[in-house]
Motif scaffolding. Structure first.
Motif, short mmCIF file in Angstrom:
data_model
loop_
_atom_site.label_atom_id
_atom_site.label_comp_id
_atom_site.label_asym_id
_atom_site.label_seq_id
_atom_site.Cartn_x
_atom_site.Cartn_y
_atom_site.Cartn_z
N UNK A 50 4.35 -18.26 16.70
CA UNK A 50 5.77 -18.15 16.37
C UNK A 50 6.42 -19.47 16.75
N UNK A 51 6.72 -20.31 15.76
CA UNK A 51 7.19 -21.65 16.09
C UNK A 51 8.59 -21.65 16.68
N UNK A 52 9.47 -20.89 16.09
CA UNK A 52 10.84 -20.86 16.60
C UNK A 52 11.47 -19.53 16.18
N UNK A 53 12.53 -19.19 16.86
CA UNK A 53 13.18 -17.92 16.54
C UNK A 53 14.11 -18.14 15.37
N UNK A 54 13.65 -17.79 14.19
CA UNK A 54 14.46 -17.95 12.98
C UNK A 54 15.21 -16.65 12.72
N UNK A 55 14.44 -15.56 12.75
CA UNK A 55 15.05 -14.27 12.45
C UNK A 55 14.35 -13.17 13.24
N UNK A 56 14.89 -12.84 14.39
CA UNK A 56 14.31 -11.71 15.13
C UNK A 56 14.41 -10.43 14.31
N UNK A 57 13.58 -9.48 14.63
CA UNK A 57 13.51 -8.26 13.80
C UNK A 57 14.86 -7.58 13.62
N UNK A 58 15.66 -7.57 14.69
CA UNK A 58 16.92 -6.82 14.62
C UNK A 58 17.93 -7.45 13.68
N UNK A 59 17.64 -8.66 13.17
CA UNK A 59 18.57 -9.30 12.24
C UNK A 59 18.17 -9.12 10.78
N UNK A 60 17.16 -8.34 10.53
CA UNK A 60 16.84 -7.99 9.14
C UNK A 60 17.75 -6.85 8.70
N UNK A 61 18.17 -6.93 7.49
CA UNK A 61 19.02 -5.86 6.95
C UNK A 61 18.20 -4.62 6.64
N UNK A 62 18.91 -3.52 6.43
CA UNK A 62 18.26 -2.24 6.19
C UNK A 62 17.28 -2.29 5.01
N UNK A 63 17.67 -3.00 3.97
CA UNK A 63 16.83 -3.02 2.77
C UNK A 63 15.92 -4.24 2.68
N UNK A 68 5.21 -7.76 8.24
CA UNK A 68 4.32 -6.70 8.73
C UNK A 68 3.75 -7.05 10.10
N UNK A 69 3.46 -8.34 10.31
CA UNK A 69 2.85 -8.71 11.59
C UNK A 69 3.85 -8.50 12.74
N UNK A 70 5.09 -8.91 12.49
CA UNK A 70 6.12 -8.71 13.52
C UNK A 70 6.29 -7.23 13.84
N UNK A 71 6.28 -6.41 12.81
CA UNK A 71 6.46 -4.97 13.03
C UNK A 71 5.30 -4.38 13.81
N UNK A 72 4.10 -4.90 13.53
CA UNK A 72 2.91 -4.41 14.27
C UNK A 72 3.04 -4.75 15.77
N UNK A 73 3.41 -5.99 16.05
CA UNK A 73 3.58 -6.39 17.45
C UNK A 73 4.72 -5.61 18.10
N UNK A 74 5.76 -5.38 17.32
CA UNK A 74 6.91 -4.65 17.85
C UNK A 74 6.52 -3.23 18.28
N UNK A 75 5.69 -2.62 17.47
CA UNK A 75 5.23 -1.27 17.80
C UNK A 75 4.43 -1.29 19.10
N UNK A 76 3.62 -2.33 19.28
CA UNK A 76 2.84 -2.43 20.52
C UNK A 76 3.75 -2.57 21.73
N UNK A 204 15.35 2.49 15.39
CA UNK A 204 14.93 3.04 14.10
C UNK A 204 14.47 1.89 13.21
N UNK A 205 13.18 1.85 12.91
CA UNK A 205 12.64 0.72 12.15
C UNK A 205 13.22 0.60 10.75
N UNK A 206 13.73 1.70 10.22
CA UNK A 206 14.27 1.65 8.86
C UNK A 206 15.76 1.34 8.84
N UNK A 207 16.39 1.41 9.98
CA UNK A 207 17.83 1.15 10.05
C UNK A 207 18.08 0.54 11.42
N UNK A 208 17.74 -0.73 11.53
CA UNK A 208 17.51 -1.33 12.84
C UNK A 208 18.70 -1.22 13.77
#
Ligand SMILES: Cc1cc2nc3c(=O)[nH]c(=O)nc-3n(C[C@H](O)[C@H](O)[C@H](O)COP(=O)(O)O)c2cc1C
Length: 222
Positions: A50-63, A68-76, A204-208
């Motif tokens: 991960x070179x730099x923090x461009x977009x942490x998961x919580x900044x992705x919009x609902x749609x 996938x890799x970030x979500x996998x690590x997040x679940x862990x 909530x992964x679908x509605x962060x």
């Protein structure tokens, strides 16, 4: 207290140098926990790219599609019972790769778990200046800090390249830190099972981040 079986921790570290003293310390720390029947997954900034923090998961919009890799690590992270967070000292600061790595994920994924700090440096400070900053950071993302810290001065004298040490102070601090982290992780795990709340409940992964933290809605008094 009935001991909670099957604890699982994540070890984070952020040195991306080659060679690096992280490789002298990390296997030793992992072994200390494995000797206590705790499983440890390694989140190593050098391996995870991960070179730099461009977009942490919580900044992705609902749609928006989340990587996938970030979500996998997040679940862990959400499933872990506790965190071991290791840093070198770079001019008195936390290793930047460590924050780059941990900041990819939302505080809600770390919250309600204990965290332990391991710090080291070439010099006499033993990474303690970085450790003090790390305490603030780890509290800010919602983890509970251990009273003990493993601080390792003169790391290249304290450890061989194959992660062995005969330093009595290091061994004593490691034992104390491991015992504390396990104690807190067991206590929190029992509370989580008792109260029905897990960190998944606040995220909530679908509605962060839409659910909020459980304590915001909980009535503490009967
Ligand atoms: C940019 C940089 C800054 C450093 N600053 C400090 C420092 O403030 N205090 C210290 O004792 N050592 C300092 N060192 C030495 C590190 O403690 C030592 O290189 C350590 O091994 C770094 O961990 P790593 O090899 O796992 O990356 C610094 C090293 C680097 C590369």
């Amino acid at each position: 207290m009935v001991p909670a079986a099957g604890l699982h921790f994540i070890l984070f570290f952020g040195s991306v140098r080659d060679p690096r003293n992280a490789d002298r310390v990390a296997p030793y720390v992992i072994k200390a926990f494995e000797d206590r029947n705790v499983t440890v997954t390694v989140f190593d900034a050098k391996e995870m790219h991960f070179d730099s923090v461009i977009k942490p998961i919580q900044y992705y919009g609902r749609n928006e599609t989340k990587p996938a890799e970030l979500m996998k690590f997040n679940t862990e992270i959400k499933k872990a019972d506790g965190f071991i967070v290791m840093t070198a000292e770079y001019h008195g600061q936390i290793a930047p790769g460590l924050l780059n790595l941990m900041n990819q994920f939302p505080p809600n994924s770390y919250v309600f778990r204990p965290s332990a700090i391991v710090a080291y440096s070439k010099g006499r400070f033993g990474g303690i200046r970085a450790a003090m900053q790390l305490r603030t950071y780890l509290a800010d993302i919602g983890t509970l800090q251990m009273p003990a810290i493993l601080s390792i001065p003169f790391v290249e004298q304290a450890f061989t390249v194959d992660a062995k040490t005969e330093n009595a102070d290091v061994n004593k601090s490691m034992n104390l830190l491991a015992d504390q982290l396990i104690w807190y992780a067991e206590a929190i795990k029992l509370q989580r099972e008792e109260s029905g709340y897990r960190c998944e409940d606040c995220y909530d992964d679908n509605n962060l981040a839409s659910k909020g933290l459980p304590y915001k809605n909980k009535k503490w008094s009967k």
